[in-house]
Write a protein that holds these residues in place. Structure first.
Motif, PDB file in Angstrom:
ATOM      1  N   ILE A 142       0.839  -1.198   0.000  1.00 51.22           N
ATOM      2  CA  ILE A 142       0.000   0.000   0.000  1.00 51.22           C
ATOM      3  C   ILE A 142       0.878   1.253   0.000  1.00 51.22           C
ATOM      4  O   ILE A 142       0.624   2.218  -0.725  1.00 51.22           O
ATOM      5  CB  ILE A 142      -0.923  -0.007   1.226  1.00 51.22           C
ATOM      6  CG1 ILE A 142      -1.999  -1.098   1.080  1.00 51.22           C
ATOM      7  CG2 ILE A 142      -1.580   1.355   1.418  1.00 51.22           C
ATOM      8  CD1 ILE A 142      -3.083  -0.791   0.098  1.00 51.22           C
ATOM      9  N   ALA A 143       1.919   1.245   0.836  1.00 53.32           N
ATOM     10  CA  ALA A 143       2.772   2.432   0.985  1.00 53.32           C
ATOM     11  C   ALA A 143       3.451   2.804  -0.329  1.00 53.32           C
ATOM     12  O   ALA A 143       3.588   3.992  -0.646  1.00 53.32           O
ATOM     13  CB  ALA A 143       3.814   2.189   2.069  1.00 53.32           C
ATOM     14  N   ILE A 144       3.884   1.804  -1.107  1.00 49.53           N
ATOM     15  CA  ILE A 144       4.565   2.091  -2.371  1.00 49.53           C
ATOM     16  C   ILE A 144       3.620   2.823  -3.327  1.00 49.53           C
ATOM     17  O   ILE A 144       4.002   3.803  -3.978  1.00 49.53           O
ATOM     18  CB  ILE A 144       5.100   0.793  -2.998  1.00 49.53           C
ATOM     19  CG1 ILE A 144       6.259   0.240  -2.155  1.00 49.53           C
ATOM     20  CG2 ILE A 144       5.555   1.024  -4.440  1.00 49.53           C
ATOM     21  CD1 ILE A 144       6.754  -1.110  -2.615  1.00 49.53           C
ATOM     22  N   GLY A 145       2.382   2.333  -3.416  1.00 46.92           N
ATOM     23  CA  GLY A 145       1.418   2.985  -4.303  1.00 46.92           C
ATOM     24  C   GLY A 145       1.115   4.405  -3.869  1.00 46.92           C
ATOM     25  O   GLY A 145       1.088   5.331  -4.698  1.00 46.92           O
ATOM     26  N   ILE A 146       0.892   4.625  -2.574  1.00 41.55           N
ATOM     27  CA  ILE A 146       0.581   5.963  -2.089  1.00 41.55           C
ATOM     28  C   ILE A 146       1.788   6.887  -2.238  1.00 41.55           C
ATOM     29  O   ILE A 146       1.661   8.051  -2.627  1.00 41.55           O
ATOM     30  CB  ILE A 146       0.131   5.892  -0.618  1.00 41.55           C
ATOM     31  CG1 ILE A 146      -1.219   5.175  -0.523  1.00 41.55           C
ATOM     32  CG2 ILE A 146       0.013   7.287  -0.015  1.00 41.55           C
ATOM     33  CD1 ILE A 146      -2.331   5.850  -1.283  1.00 41.55           C
ATOM     34  N   ALA A 147       2.984   6.371  -1.916  1.00 46.21           N
ATOM     35  CA  ALA A 147       4.190   7.195  -2.059  1.00 46.21           C
ATOM     36  C   ALA A 147       4.385   7.629  -3.501  1.00 46.21           C
ATOM     37  O   ALA A 147       4.756   8.788  -3.776  1.00 46.21           O
ATOM     38  CB  ALA A 147       5.408   6.418  -1.565  1.00 46.21           C
ATOM     39  N   ALA A 148       4.132   6.713  -4.445  1.00 44.58           N
ATOM     40  CA  ALA A 148       4.288   7.064  -5.857  1.00 44.58           C
ATOM     41  C   ALA A 148       3.310   8.164  -6.255  1.00 44.58           C
ATOM     42  O   ALA A 148       3.691   9.130  -6.929  1.00 44.58           O
ATOM     43  CB  ALA A 148       4.072   5.820  -6.725  1.00 44.58           C
ATOM     44  N   MET A 149       2.067   8.047  -5.821  1.00 42.19           N
ATOM     45  CA  MET A 149       1.054   9.030  -6.197  1.00 42.19           C
ATOM     46  C   MET A 149       1.341  10.384  -5.557  1.00 42.19           C
ATOM     47  O   MET A 149       1.269  11.428  -6.207  1.00 42.19           O
ATOM     48  CB  MET A 149      -0.327   8.526  -5.814  1.00 42.19           C
ATOM     49  CG  MET A 149      -0.718   7.227  -6.520  1.00 42.19           C
ATOM     50  SD  MET A 149      -2.364   6.633  -6.075  1.00 42.19           S
ATOM     51  CE  MET A 149      -3.372   7.837  -6.925  1.00 42.19           C
ATOM     52  N   VAL A 150       1.669  10.391  -4.265  1.00 38.11           N
ATOM     53  CA  VAL A 150       1.945  11.655  -3.577  1.00 38.11           C
ATOM     54  C   VAL A 150       3.192  12.317  -4.152  1.00 38.11           C
ATOM     55  O   VAL A 150       3.235  13.531  -4.365  1.00 38.11           O
ATOM     56  CB  VAL A 150       2.100  11.423  -2.059  1.00 38.11           C
ATOM     57  CG1 VAL A 150       2.579  12.691  -1.357  1.00 38.11           C
ATOM     58  CG2 VAL A 150       0.774  10.974  -1.453  1.00 38.11           C
ATOM     59  N   THR A 203       6.414  21.884  -2.556  1.00 39.64           N
ATOM     60  CA  THR A 203       4.966  22.065  -2.575  1.00 39.64           C
ATOM     61  C   THR A 203       4.291  20.704  -2.692  1.00 39.64           C
ATOM     62  O   THR A 203       4.470  20.014  -3.699  1.00 39.64           O
ATOM     63  CB  THR A 203       4.532  22.953  -3.759  1.00 39.64           C
ATOM     64  OG1 THR A 203       5.244  24.196  -3.701  1.00 39.64           O
ATOM     65  CG2 THR A 203       3.037  23.219  -3.706  1.00 39.64           C
ATOM     66  N   VAL A 204       3.546  20.335  -1.650  1.00 45.47           N
ATOM     67  CA  VAL A 204       2.761  19.104  -1.672  1.00 45.47           C
ATOM     68  C   VAL A 204       1.315  19.489  -1.374  1.00 45.47           C
ATOM     69  O   VAL A 204       1.009  19.899  -0.254  1.00 45.47           O
ATOM     70  CB  VAL A 204       3.255  18.076  -0.641  1.00 45.47           C
ATOM     71  CG1 VAL A 204       2.396  16.820  -0.693  1.00 45.47           C
ATOM     72  CG2 VAL A 204       4.713  17.715  -0.899  1.00 45.47           C
ATOM     73  N   PRO A 205       0.414  19.427  -2.353  1.00 45.47           N
ATOM     74  CA  PRO A 205      -0.989  19.783  -2.094  1.00 45.47           C
ATOM     75  C   PRO A 205      -1.571  18.936  -0.967  1.00 45.47           C
ATOM     76  O   PRO A 205      -1.403  17.712  -0.958  1.00 45.47           O
ATOM     77  CB  PRO A 205      -1.681  19.478  -3.433  1.00 45.47           C
ATOM     78  CG  PRO A 205      -0.588  19.510  -4.445  1.00 45.47           C
ATOM     79  CD  PRO A 205       0.645  19.006  -3.741  1.00 45.47           C
ATOM     80  N   PRO A 206      -2.234  19.551   0.015  1.00 51.12           N
ATOM     81  CA  PRO A 206      -2.809  18.771   1.122  1.00 51.12           C
ATOM     82  C   PRO A 206      -3.772  17.685   0.647  1.00 51.12           C
ATOM     83  O   PRO A 206      -3.858  16.613   1.247  1.00 51.12           O
ATOM     84  CB  PRO A 206      -3.531  19.833   1.960  1.00 51.12           C
ATOM     85  CG  PRO A 206      -2.834  21.117   1.625  1.00 51.12           C
ATOM     86  CD  PRO A 206      -2.436  20.992   0.193  1.00 51.12           C
ATOM     87  N   TRP A 207      -4.481  17.969  -0.457  1.00 48.73           N
ATOM     88  CA  TRP A 207      -5.441  16.978  -0.930  1.00 48.73           C
ATOM     89  C   TRP A 207      -4.756  15.699  -1.410  1.00 48.73           C
ATOM     90  O   TRP A 207      -5.351  14.617  -1.391  1.00 48.73           O
ATOM     91  CB  TRP A 207      -6.299  17.545  -2.063  1.00 48.73           C
ATOM     92  CG  TRP A 207      -5.546  17.939  -3.295  1.00 48.73           C
ATOM     93  CD1 TRP A 207      -5.099  19.173  -3.640  1.00 48.73           C
ATOM     94  CD2 TRP A 207      -5.131  17.071  -4.373  1.00 48.73           C
ATOM     95  NE1 TRP A 207      -4.436  19.152  -4.839  1.00 48.73           N
ATOM     96  CE2 TRP A 207      -4.443  17.877  -5.319  1.00 48.73           C
ATOM     97  CE3 TRP A 207      -5.283  15.716  -4.623  1.00 48.73           C
ATOM     98  CZ2 TRP A 207      -3.911  17.355  -6.490  1.00 48.73           C
ATOM     99  CZ3 TRP A 207      -4.741  15.196  -5.795  1.00 48.73           C
ATOM    100  CH2 TRP A 207      -4.083  16.005  -6.713  1.00 48.73           C
ATOM    101  N   ALA A 208      -3.491  15.824  -1.842  1.00 52.23           N
ATOM    102  CA  ALA A 208      -2.784  14.637  -2.333  1.00 52.23           C
ATOM    103  C   ALA A 208      -2.521  13.656  -1.197  1.00 52.23           C
ATOM    104  O   ALA A 208      -2.818  12.458  -1.307  1.00 52.23           O
ATOM    105  CB  ALA A 208      -1.473  15.052  -2.997  1.00 52.23           C
ATOM    106  N   ALA A 209      -1.984  14.178  -0.065  1.00 57.03           N
ATOM    107  CA  ALA A 209      -1.706  13.302   1.074  1.00 57.03           C
ATOM    108  C   ALA A 209      -3.004  12.797   1.696  1.00 57.03           C
ATOM    109  O   ALA A 209      -3.156  11.603   1.984  1.00 57.03           O
ATOM    110  CB  ALA A 209      -0.869  14.048   2.105  1.00 57.03           C
ATOM    111  N   ALA A 210      -3.970  13.724   1.897  1.00 57.42           N
ATOM    112  CA  ALA A 210      -5.239  13.315   2.509  1.00 57.42           C
ATOM    113  C   ALA A 210      -5.994  12.348   1.605  1.00 57.42           C
ATOM    114  O   ALA A 210      -6.573  11.354   2.061  1.00 57.42           O
ATOM    115  CB  ALA A 210      -6.090  14.546   2.799  1.00 57.42           C
TER     116      ALA A 210
END
Length: 411
Positions: free
Chosen positions: A49-57, A372-379
């Motif tokens: 799961i972490a790999i997929g989320i890290a890639a997207m963020v 710059t990391v949009p908050p919506w990306a992490a959330a």
């Protein structure tokens, strides 16, 4: 004396016994049992799961940081720069700007500054006379007006810029790429290059020019010395025009006809900042592809969570039967396994978001961009993992809850 030895009467129970309710704290506690007893399996599932989320963020964050860097660059250089260059004639030949184009463009009301660059076609640039003539390195010689650097927003990395005095003598300013290819690190009185068969002293080196990339591979000399020593005909090949911000579009519309009234259709007018924006748009298309790959990785991680939960339900049949025998309802069993799946996914989601932010920060700092990391990306990434965890854990939870106590204990 008679003694009453009868057992005391037990209180009567009104209605069926109700199972104890699980408080939120209890749900978390029982849901984490599987994670604590099988940490390696839980870690590997959460890692997917972490790999997929890290890639997207990271993809979203790097794209946003790149955009912020571009905005900062344009804010520093300005978006009010226009260029005019000769296009093609009606017969398909190479057009030419008149030698009065610079003065004509300066007559436009909202124009604040005008400068020009003229290519010297027969003047090749070499480090020494021992370099073979075929090895030009892609460098060109240009005649430059003294106001060129201020109009284009170019900055000096070393030395000084051309002025009225050095513009009449064999002095040159090299672009960033030109200096690198010629092996020149700093300007100085003892540093010379060969331009058109004549030695020119390198008095300055430019930093990379984002709005005028043609300067990067250029050896710039003064307009008078180019005419006297290198056979330059005096016709500019590029006009650089700065205009008031509110009137850029109007100036762009009339610049061609003003610079060359006799053949306005032979003048190509462009806005360098638009080229940077187009480059950014091409990068966003690539970003969409990377986001798709990240989504695939996230889906694979969800399948891993589902697999983990199915195996967990099969391995813990005895535990499920014991809990059912002690009064746990099917709903509580479902809640336990759903909570475990959600906790597993949440761990992967939070870890992936942190990893993605760290990757973004590292790459942005390396490229000298604002982080710059949009908050919506992490959330949104963490929210997506919870949805995937709920879907992945639903079937194992329902399957576990349907086991009867006798069947589970006999397994």
């Amino acid at each position: 004396m008679t003694v009453d030895v009868r057992a005391p009467e037990l209180p009567r129970v009104q209605g069926p016994l109700r199972p104890a309710r699980l408080r939120p704290r209890d749900v978390v506690k029982v849901g984490s049992v599987g994670l604590r007893t099988r940490p390696l399996r839980a870690f590997l599932s959460a890692l997917g799961i972490a790999i997929g989320i890290a890639a997207m963020v990271a993809v979203v964050g790097i794209s946003a940081s790149s955009q912020a860097g571009l905005d900062r660059t344009l804010a520093a250089l300005g978006t009010n720069l226009l260029t005019a260059s000769p296009g093609s004639t009606m017969t398909g030949g190479q057009a030419q700007l008149p030698d009065t184009a610079e003065q004509m463009a300066a007559r436009i009301g909202p124009v604040t500054s005008v400068s020009a660059l003229g290519k010297v076609p027969d003047a090749k640039v070499y480090r020494t006379a021992k370099i073979p003539q075929a090895e030009t390195g892609g460098l060109s010689a240009y005649a430059a007006r003294t106001g060129l650097r201020a109009t284009t927003g170019a900055t000096l990395a070393s030395g000084t810029w051309l002025n009225e005095a050095t513009g009449r003598y064999p002095a040159t300013v090299l672009g960033a790429t030109a200096a690198e290819r010629l092996g020149i690190g700093r300007a100085g009185a003892d540093t010379q290059v060969l331009i058109g068969g004549r030695l020119f002293t390198v008095v300055g080196i430019l930093a990379p020019a984002p709005l005028a990339p043609e300067l990067d591979t250029a050896a710039l000399v003064g307009w008078p010395v180019a005419q006297e020593e290198l056979g330059f005909d005096g016709h500019p090949t590029t006009l650089y025009v700065r205009a008031e911000d509110a009137d850029v579009e109007d100036v762009q519309a009339v610049l061609g006809s003003t610079a060359n009234p006799e053949a306005p259709n032979e003048v190509e007018v462009s806005r360098p900042s638009d080229a940077l924006a187009a480059k950014k748009a091409a990068g966003e298309a690539f970003t969409g592809l990377l986001l798709g790959l990240g989504a695939v990785a996230l889906l694979v991680g969800g399948v891993g969570v589902a697999n983990t939960m199915v195996i967990s339900a099969l391995e813990r049949r005895a535990e499920i039967g014991l809990r059912r025998s002690l009064g746990a309802t099917r709903g509580q069993i479902r809640t336990q396994f759903l909570a475990e799946s959600l906790l597993l996914s949440a761990l992967g989601g939070v870890g992936g978001a942190v990893l993605g932010i760290a990757v973004t920060a590292g790459y942005a700092l390396y490229q000298d961009w604002p982080v710059t990391v949009p908050p919506w990306a992490a959330a949104g990434g963490v929210g997506a993992t919870l949805v995937i965890g709920a879907v992945a854990g639903l079937y194992p939870a329902v399957r576990a809850s349907r086991l009867s106590p006798t069947e589970a204990l006999a397994a």
